[in-house]
Design an enzyme around this catalytic site. Structure first.
Site, mmCIF file in Angstrom:
data_model
loop_
_atom_site.group_PDB
_atom_site.id
_atom_site.type_symbol
_atom_site.label_atom_id
_atom_site.label_comp_id
_atom_site.label_asym_id
_atom_site.label_seq_id
_atom_site.Cartn_x
_atom_site.Cartn_y
_atom_site.Cartn_z
ATOM 1 C CG ASP A 162 42.100 47.982 34.954
ATOM 2 O OD1 ASP A 162 41.163 48.823 36.105
ATOM 3 O OD2 ASP A 162 42.199 48.983 34.301
ATOM 4 C CE LYS A 166 43.434 49.830 29.952
ATOM 5 N NZ LYS A 166 42.142 48.930 30.698
ATOM 6 N N GLY A 192 38.208 49.449 32.703
ATOM 7 C CA GLY A 192 36.503 50.166 32.188
ATOM 8 C C GLY A 192 36.940 50.593 31.062
ATOM 9 C CB SER A 193 33.476 50.257 28.941
ATOM 10 O OG SER A 193 32.736 48.419 29.440
ATOM 11 N N GLY A 194 34.612 52.034 27.940
ATOM 12 C CA GLY A 194 34.311 53.845 27.010
ATOM 13 C C GLY A 194 36.465 53.005 26.781
ATOM 14 C CG HIS A 195 39.140 52.643 27.654
ATOM 15 N ND1 HIS A 195 39.225 54.058 27.631
ATOM 16 C CD2 HIS A 195 39.359 52.041 28.787
ATOM 17 C CE1 HIS A 195 39.576 54.767 28.424
ATOM 18 N NE2 HIS A 195 38.962 53.196 29.341
ATOM 19 C CG HIS A 233 40.694 56.468 31.892
ATOM 20 N ND1 HIS A 233 41.647 56.596 32.284
ATOM 21 C CD2 HIS A 233 39.743 55.478 32.222
ATOM 22 C CE1 HIS A 233 41.904 54.354 32.731
ATOM 23 N NE2 HIS A 233 40.104 54.871 31.895
#
Lengths: 342, 342
Positions: free
Chosen positions: B119, B114, B63-66, B228
């Site tokens: 994922d 991860k 996921g994006s945001g990391h 998250h």
């Protein structure tokens, strides 16, 4: 489990407000002690291999709270020493004096000074003290912020993002054993060739103050803010990233000006609390505006390199580039916060 | 001046929640298009010089945001490709499939995954699709978070900070043309040799949700939080940096365990909204605890490398090191977010 201490509404990873800078330096020493030397009385950070015979020594400094600037830029290809003050407070002349003496390799010292009244005054005093001891010193100022003409802590324009670029470029020049006079000349050229403007989405809290430096309503942002939360041009309602980017780019482009065909370095900086994902959204629009304006972006930098504690926001810096500056930019650098080629 | 649009209480430098990832990628292309290629359908980021004949291709994603993970780690000496999902949402199997095919130099593909259910499932599907086409694929998992055994999006432990180190170390190994089987073996060794734990001072807001992922009272912090915002071990009253660091280090040290005399890499990570000055205060204490425990910190990394949007907080990762891993760590790397030696 140790007793838990409530240190007020400040949510910071600190132990006590008065120890923030000292403990940060102890952390830097623990992490980078192989390359950096921390002097604790007076406080400065120096390259471990300084002084370097025959190389101009570059010294900068200013209030803490803008990390990684300046301590994170000490190392091969950039600064020889940095003098951190307390958070948002100028360092003292004796820090600058001792740091300069410690990195004096006999070819002279250049002070890189952001244009804030306290910094300018104290670096001037240190310069006099050094000259009394027979050390040749030149000062290079940064005053690249187009937002306001005078500000809370400044006569004239404030020194902001250009400082990071100045430290990299002059650092590379000094590494090439360029003379004191030439570095001074190059620094003045860079000073006159770069412009910046910033904005804040949120305020920040200086640890020893314990409350936000200013209040910003939930639906407002401040354009042209300084890196200490000094007032900017105006507050406006929350806007889109594209609109904000337009309002930062327009005053920068017209100020110098930057003209069709010019080669530039574009630096999109985060104020500390802004995620990288947002900085790339700003870069996207800034690059499109630059392209529409006929500029050629030949180098860039995207990240949080000159910050205001945990403030959310961004600043944009444009610097006129030529082949010589590109070569200096690409030269190897090895500091905790900026590193390539080594 | 353009019309100002109020986009709610979210103070983010974005245009619209649904365009965040797309526009970030356009920004990355504008900034790094000389080195990276952005594929928009399906979405992935690849080295411009991939595929590299005879080199194992390393592909990660999530996921994006990391940010900067994973896209910021694409480049020589690290990943060949990264697949970003929407914010905090797994990428799809077709992204992973197409990215893997695009960087397949004939020596096989390694997926760095991860341990989150989405994922793992999607990378498994992509692996099957690739194997059907006759491409050799191995997967390496990270599940280094000691905080909780199972979590909101995870069966087993969550993959966190170790992922950054895994990508650097396997990237260096792949650059040396080490075989697929050897890289898989090395990845499994690294997986079993590293442990992490994180904490949050504040929550974060996913753009399309428009409100904080969780509520954290003004005087409380959460220990063992996931990247998250998944629940951690427990909430406690606000504490000092030293106390927080102790409570992160203790579970890490005892879990593996890390024993007197062990050589380690210590990684102090910022969650996105935490200033560097605070990370060095955490590093200071973590290094002191490691020393008291008899560990030898032979390498380190301090900065915001695996984040949770604008969350304030930190995580610590320890990884057992040996001469081979030190050599891989020191090897040249040239990515937007991690660079040295080139």
């Amino acid at each position: 489990m140790p007793e838990l201490v409530h240190i007020g509404v400040m949510k910071k990873l600190i132990n006590s407000p008065q120890d923030v800078v000292l403990e940060e330096l102890e952390g830097m020493e623990a992490a980078h002690g192989d390359r950096l030397r921390i002097n604790y009385d007076p406080v400065f950070i120096a390259r471990k291999d300084a002084p370097i015979k025959g190389k101009v020594g570059l010294v900068s400094g200013g209030g803490s709270g803008h990390e990684p600037m300046h301590g994170g830029y000490v190392g091969k290809g950039m600064l020889d020493a940095a003098c951190p003050g307390q958070v948002f407070t100028s360092p003292t002349p004796d820090q600058m004096f001792e740091a300069s003496k410690a990195v004096n390799g006999g070819a002279g010292i250049v002070h890189i000074v952001k244009n804030y009244t306290g910094d300018v005054m104290n670096f001037d005093l240190a310069k006099e003290m050094l000259q009394t001891e027979g050390i040749a010193v030149e000062s290079v100022l940064t005053d690249d912020d187009v937002a306001v003409e005078n500000s809370l802590y400044t006569a004239g324009r404030r020194g902001v993002g250009l400082t990071v670029l100045m430290e990299k470029l002059l650092g590379a020049a000094a590494e090439q054993r360029i003379s004191l006079a030439e570095i001074k000349k190059l620094g003045d050229l860079i000073r006159s060739s770069g412009r910046s403007m910033g904005m804040a989405l949120t305020s920040c809290t200086v640890p020893h103050a314990g409350k936000p430096s200013f209040e910003l309503p939930e639906d407002e942002i401040e354009l042209g803010i300084g890196i200490h939360g000094e007032p900017g041009r105006h507050r406006v309602k929350m806007a889109t990233a594209d609109e904000i980017t337009e309002q930062l780019m327009e005053p920068i482009l017209t100020d110098l000006p930057f003209k069709r065909g010019d080669a530039v370095l574009m630096f999109v900086n985060g104020m500390g609390g802004t995620p990288l994902i947002e900085l790339y959204i700003v870069y996207r629009k800034a690059a499109a505006i630059a392209k529409a304006h006929g500029l050629k972006v030949v180098r860039n930098l995207v990240g949080s390199y000159i910050t205001s504690l945990e403030m959310a926001g961004t600043s944009i810096t444009l610097l006129h580039m030529n082949d010589c500056l590109c070569e200096l930019w690409d030269a190897p650098v090895n500091t905790p916060a900026l590193r390539w080629g080594i």
